[in-house]
Every structure is written in structure tokens, then in C-alpha cells.
Design a protein around this motif. Structure first.
Motif, PDB file in Angstrom:
ATOM      1  N   ARG A 118     -12.267   1.247  -4.946  1.00  0.00           N
ATOM      2  CA  ARG A 118     -12.274  -0.052  -4.280  1.00  0.00           C
ATOM      3  C   ARG A 118     -13.711  -0.499  -4.045  1.00  0.00           C
ATOM      4  NH1 ARG A 118      -8.814  -2.152   0.977  1.00  0.00           N
ATOM      5  NH2 ARG A 118     -10.069  -3.999   1.385  1.00  0.00           N
ATOM      6  N   ASN A 123     -11.806  -8.153  -0.354  1.00  0.00           N
ATOM      7  CA  ASN A 123     -10.469  -8.031   0.219  1.00  0.00           C
ATOM      8  C   ASN A 123      -9.496  -7.426  -0.795  1.00  0.00           C
ATOM      9  OD1 ASN A 123      -9.606 -10.106  -1.520  1.00  0.00           O
ATOM     10  ND2 ASN A 123      -9.927 -11.695   0.015  1.00  0.00           N
ATOM     11  N   ILE A 124      -8.262  -7.235  -0.365  1.00  0.00           N
ATOM     12  CA  ILE A 124      -7.268  -6.581  -1.212  1.00  0.00           C
ATOM     13  C   ILE A 124      -6.990  -7.391  -2.474  1.00  0.00           C
ATOM     14  CG2 ILE A 124      -4.830  -5.919  -1.346  1.00  0.00           C
ATOM     15  CD1 ILE A 124      -5.069  -5.051   1.601  1.00  0.00           C
ATOM     16  N   THR A 125      -6.853  -8.699  -2.337  1.00  0.00           N
ATOM     17  CA  THR A 125      -6.556  -9.543  -3.495  1.00  0.00           C
ATOM     18  C   THR A 125      -7.631  -9.428  -4.556  1.00  0.00           C
ATOM     19  OG1 THR A 125      -5.309 -11.110  -2.134  1.00  0.00           O
ATOM     20  CG2 THR A 125      -6.131 -11.908  -4.255  1.00  0.00           C
ATOM     21  N   GLU A 126      -8.886  -9.457  -4.138  1.00  0.00           N
ATOM     22  CA  GLU A 126      -9.988  -9.356  -5.093  1.00  0.00           C
ATOM     23  C   GLU A 126     -10.047  -7.963  -5.721  1.00  0.00           C
ATOM     24  OE1 GLU A 126     -11.906 -11.843  -6.210  1.00  0.00           O
ATOM     25  OE2 GLU A 126     -10.563 -13.105  -5.004  1.00  0.00           O
ATOM     26  N   ASN A 127      -9.735  -6.942  -4.942  1.00  0.00           N
ATOM     27  CA  ASN A 127      -9.715  -5.594  -5.498  1.00  0.00           C
ATOM     28  C   ASN A 127      -8.566  -5.398  -6.470  1.00  0.00           C
ATOM     29  OD1 ASN A 127     -11.763  -3.423  -4.556  1.00  0.00           O
ATOM     30  ND2 ASN A 127     -11.450  -4.700  -2.746  1.00  0.00           N
ATOM     31  N   LEU A 128      -7.438  -6.038  -6.233  1.00  0.00           N
ATOM     32  CA  LEU A 128      -6.335  -5.970  -7.194  1.00  0.00           C
ATOM     33  C   LEU A 128      -6.732  -6.619  -8.518  1.00  0.00           C
ATOM     34  CD1 LEU A 128      -3.290  -6.645  -4.857  1.00  0.00           C
ATOM     35  CD2 LEU A 128      -3.636  -4.588  -6.257  1.00  0.00           C
ATOM     36  N   LYS A 129      -7.563  -7.642  -8.465  1.00  0.00           N
ATOM     37  CA  LYS A 129      -8.070  -8.245  -9.697  1.00  0.00           C
ATOM     38  C   LYS A 129      -8.952  -7.251 -10.452  1.00  0.00           C
ATOM     39  CE  LYS A 129      -7.998 -13.018  -7.975  1.00  0.00           C
ATOM     40  NZ  LYS A 129      -8.834 -14.193  -7.579  1.00  0.00           N
ATOM     41  N   LEU A 169      -8.221   1.698  -3.005  1.00  0.00           N
ATOM     42  CA  LEU A 169      -7.301   0.582  -2.782  1.00  0.00           C
ATOM     43  C   LEU A 169      -5.883   1.023  -2.465  1.00  0.00           C
ATOM     44  CD1 LEU A 169      -6.720  -2.513  -3.017  1.00  0.00           C
ATOM     45  CD2 LEU A 169      -6.385  -2.124  -5.483  1.00  0.00           C
ATOM     46  N   ILE A 175       0.662  -2.327  -1.285  1.00  0.00           N
ATOM     47  CA  ILE A 175      -0.339  -2.321  -2.353  1.00  0.00           C
ATOM     48  C   ILE A 175       0.176  -1.554  -3.563  1.00  0.00           C
ATOM     49  CG2 ILE A 175      -2.672  -1.596  -2.981  1.00  0.00           C
ATOM     50  CD1 ILE A 175      -3.469  -2.076  -0.054  1.00  0.00           C
ATOM     51  N   ARG A 178       2.222  -3.806  -5.712  1.00  0.00           N
ATOM     52  CA  ARG A 178       1.426  -4.719  -6.531  1.00  0.00           C
ATOM     53  C   ARG A 178       0.806  -3.969  -7.719  1.00  0.00           C
ATOM     54  NH1 ARG A 178       1.233  -8.122  -8.152  1.00  0.00           N
ATOM     55  NH2 ARG A 178      -0.751  -9.246  -7.895  1.00  0.00           N
ATOM     56  N   ILE A 182       1.423  -4.807 -11.699  1.00  0.00           N
ATOM     57  CA  ILE A 182       0.340  -5.093 -12.641  1.00  0.00           C
ATOM     58  C   ILE A 182       0.376  -4.127 -13.812  1.00  0.00           C
ATOM     59  CG2 ILE A 182      -2.184  -5.101 -12.898  1.00  0.00           C
ATOM     60  CD1 ILE A 182      -2.285  -6.038  -9.917  1.00  0.00           C
TER      61      ILE A 182
END
Length: 304
Positions: A118, A123-129, A169, A175, A178, A182
Motif C-alpha cells: 500500500r 486512500n483505499i480507492t487510490e490504492n485499489l487502482k 491494503l 477490501i 474489491r 478486480i
């Protein structure tokens, strides 16, 4: 059914043969073996231990050792930050994970355990990207080599240098969902450790039922939340200000319910003690005592 082992990081001064010999003498069935690179620069506790150098190893010799001592390798472990904000470091970590995967395939070891990583400042959304950008290539290598990936659910947020978001993450069921959307590949799963749910004030047993098909490996570690300290500093404080990792049986994990859940979902395979209890770090004898104390407590739930 359940095969008790331990994580080799705690025996940093041993070579692989002595790790396996100790495991055999003390009635363990398996060991998760650490595979950090020789030029590792990570100074955190338990990092940098390498009992198999995946850049230079002898398949036949390792297989002879496991046969000699009657102990199998449950998985290969390497726990860096593959989404490090430094792109050169992150790329290096990801490439080494791929090396560990290929080594596992050569050694006929079914799983590699690691972190998603991570960027703590995002934030979480950006790390998921970032996860969606970088992890498909790792999973592709795992699929090509038929090696499962077990992601430990440790937040890697304990001290100021990991602030504010931690360095891993994969911390919560929301999480994980998600992540699995992905990358839906069943190769990607969990190296589940119940202790990491406790200091997040979460149920440590429910994920076993909810993610039974994603349980690729299990860590056995306990944790103690000191409520008096928590009442003073609050959950926004660095977690080590109000909790501490402990040996199984010395903390807040409900081990009876935990093992009941594993048997309910028909989990079959390794359950490995991870020793990170500072009360047992004074000497080599203390370390061995920690492993055996944990073994003795856990023996009520499985056959040694």
C-alpha cells in the motif's frame, strides 16, 4: 486434517536444515519458509530472513532435507510493500515475488504468502487502482506456475513510519471483496491471521465462513488489546500504543471458536504459528520456548 507448523522468521539464526530438524524434533508437520532477497534493506522486525535463497537454490537438496526430517514446506513467505510509493522499490519487490513464485513451482510448494502492499499516503480507492495496475502481472505468473497466493491481512500500521494508512491494503472483508472483483482468479486468496482483526475491533472468526474458498494458508498469532490504554489514546492512535502481539492463548483471539470454524468449513492444511511476542525475545532459549509454548496450547485443538 490440520497440520501444525511455524513461520521460520523467528529462527533467523538457523539455516534451513536446522529449522527443519527443530521442527521434526518438536513434532511439527510443516514450516512456512522465509525467502527475503540477500540484499534486503528492510530493517523492521522479522524482515530480511532467508532460509531459501530463490536466486540460488538446489531443488534436490531441499527436497532431500524435507524427506530426511519428515517435515514439509507449507509455503514460501516474503512480505514487502509491492505498492511502495517509491516506484523503483515497488518494482523490485514485485519482481522478487515473481521469483519466489517460480521457486515454489520448482519445489512443488503450493502457496506463496505475501502482502498486497500500500501507499500509506493514499486512500483505499487510490490504492485499489494501484492494485489493479500492478497485481494482475503477479497473478499471471502464479497462474502459469499453478502456485496460490496467500495474502496476509496485516494492516502493517503500527508505528509512525507506517502512518497514516499502513503498508498493506488487504485489511478488511470489504477490501478483500474489491480485490477479488478486480482479480477474480481463485489463485488469489488469504493467508488468514485472526489477530489482525482483533485490534481493528472486528470479528476474527466470521471471515473463515465467509471466505472458506479463499483460505490458502493460516497463521496462528494472538493479540492483546489493553483496554485501559485504548481508553486513553483511542483507536486513532498508532496501534502499538494500545495493543501487543502475543502467543496463541495469551491474548484475545477466541481459539475454540476459531478452530471450530476451520473444521466447519472443512479446511485442510497448514496452520502455522507466527511468533511476534516481545516477551519471548530475550535469548535463543526464549524463542524456542515461545514456539513450544504455543505448540502446547494449540495441541488441544489438533493432533501433533
Amino acid at each position: 486434517m490440520l497440520h501444525l507448523g511455524f513461520v521460520s522468521a523467528i529462527l533467523a539464526e538457523y539455516d534451513l536444515e536446522h529449522v527443519l530438524q527443530f521442527a521434526s524434533e518438536q513434532r511439527f508437520k510443516c514450516v512456512e519458509v522465509m525467502c527475503w532477497p540477500a540484499d534486503n534493506a528492510d530493517a523492521r522486525r522479522y524482515a530480511g530472513v532467508s532460509h531459501i535463497d530463490v536466486d540460488n537454490f538446489d531443488v534436490k537438496h531441499i527436497q532431500q532435507l524435507t524427506q530426511k526430517y519428515g517435515v514439509y514446506i507449507s509455503g514460501l513467505g516474503y512480505y514487502p510493500n509491492p505498492l511502495d510509493p517509491d516506484p523503483e522499490k515497488a518494482a523490485y519487490y514485485r519482481e522478487h515475488i515473481k521469483k519466489v513464485i517460480r521457486a515454489a513451482a520448482q519445489l512443488n510448494i503450493p502457496v506463496v504468502n505475501t502482502f498486497i502492499g500500500r501507499n500509506p499516503g493514499l486512500n483505499i480507492t487510490e490504492n485499489l487502482k494501484l492494485f489493479a495496475q500492478h497485481w494482475p502481472a503477479i497473478i499471471k505468473v502464479a497462474e502459469e506456475n499453478n502456485v496460490k497466493i496467500g495474502i496476509e491481512n496485516c494492516p502493517m500500521w503500527f508505528t509512525d513510519d507506517e502512518w497514516p494508512g499502513g503498508k498493506n491494503l488487504a485489511t478488511t472483508p470489504a477490501i478483500w471483496d474489491r480485490m477479488f472483483e478486480i482479480i477474480p482468479s481463485p489463485i488469489l486468496g488469504l493467508n488468514y491471521d485472526p489477530s489482525h482483526m482483533i485490534f481493528q475491533m472486528m470479528n476474527e472468526v466470521k471471515p473463515i465462513y465467509d471466505y472458506k474458498d479463499r483460505l490458502h494458508h493460516i497463521h496462528l498469532k494472538d493479540v492483546k488489546v489493553y483496554r485501559d490504554k485504548l481508553d486513553r489514546v483511542g483507536i486513532m492512535a498508532n496501534p502499538l500504543e494500545y495493543h501487543s502481539p502475543k502467543l496463541p492463548g495469551l491474548g484475545d483471539v477466541r481459539w475454540g471458536a476459531f478452530f471450530a470454524a476451520l473444521t466447519d468449513v472443512r479446511y485442510r492444511g497448514p496452520v502455522c504459528i507466527e511468533v511476534e511476542d516481545k516477551a519471548y525475545e530475550g535469548s535463543a532459549e526464549d524463542v524456542q520456548t515461545a514456539i513450544l509454548t504455543a505448540r502446547n496450547y494449540l495441541s488441544q485443538f489438533l493432533v501433533l
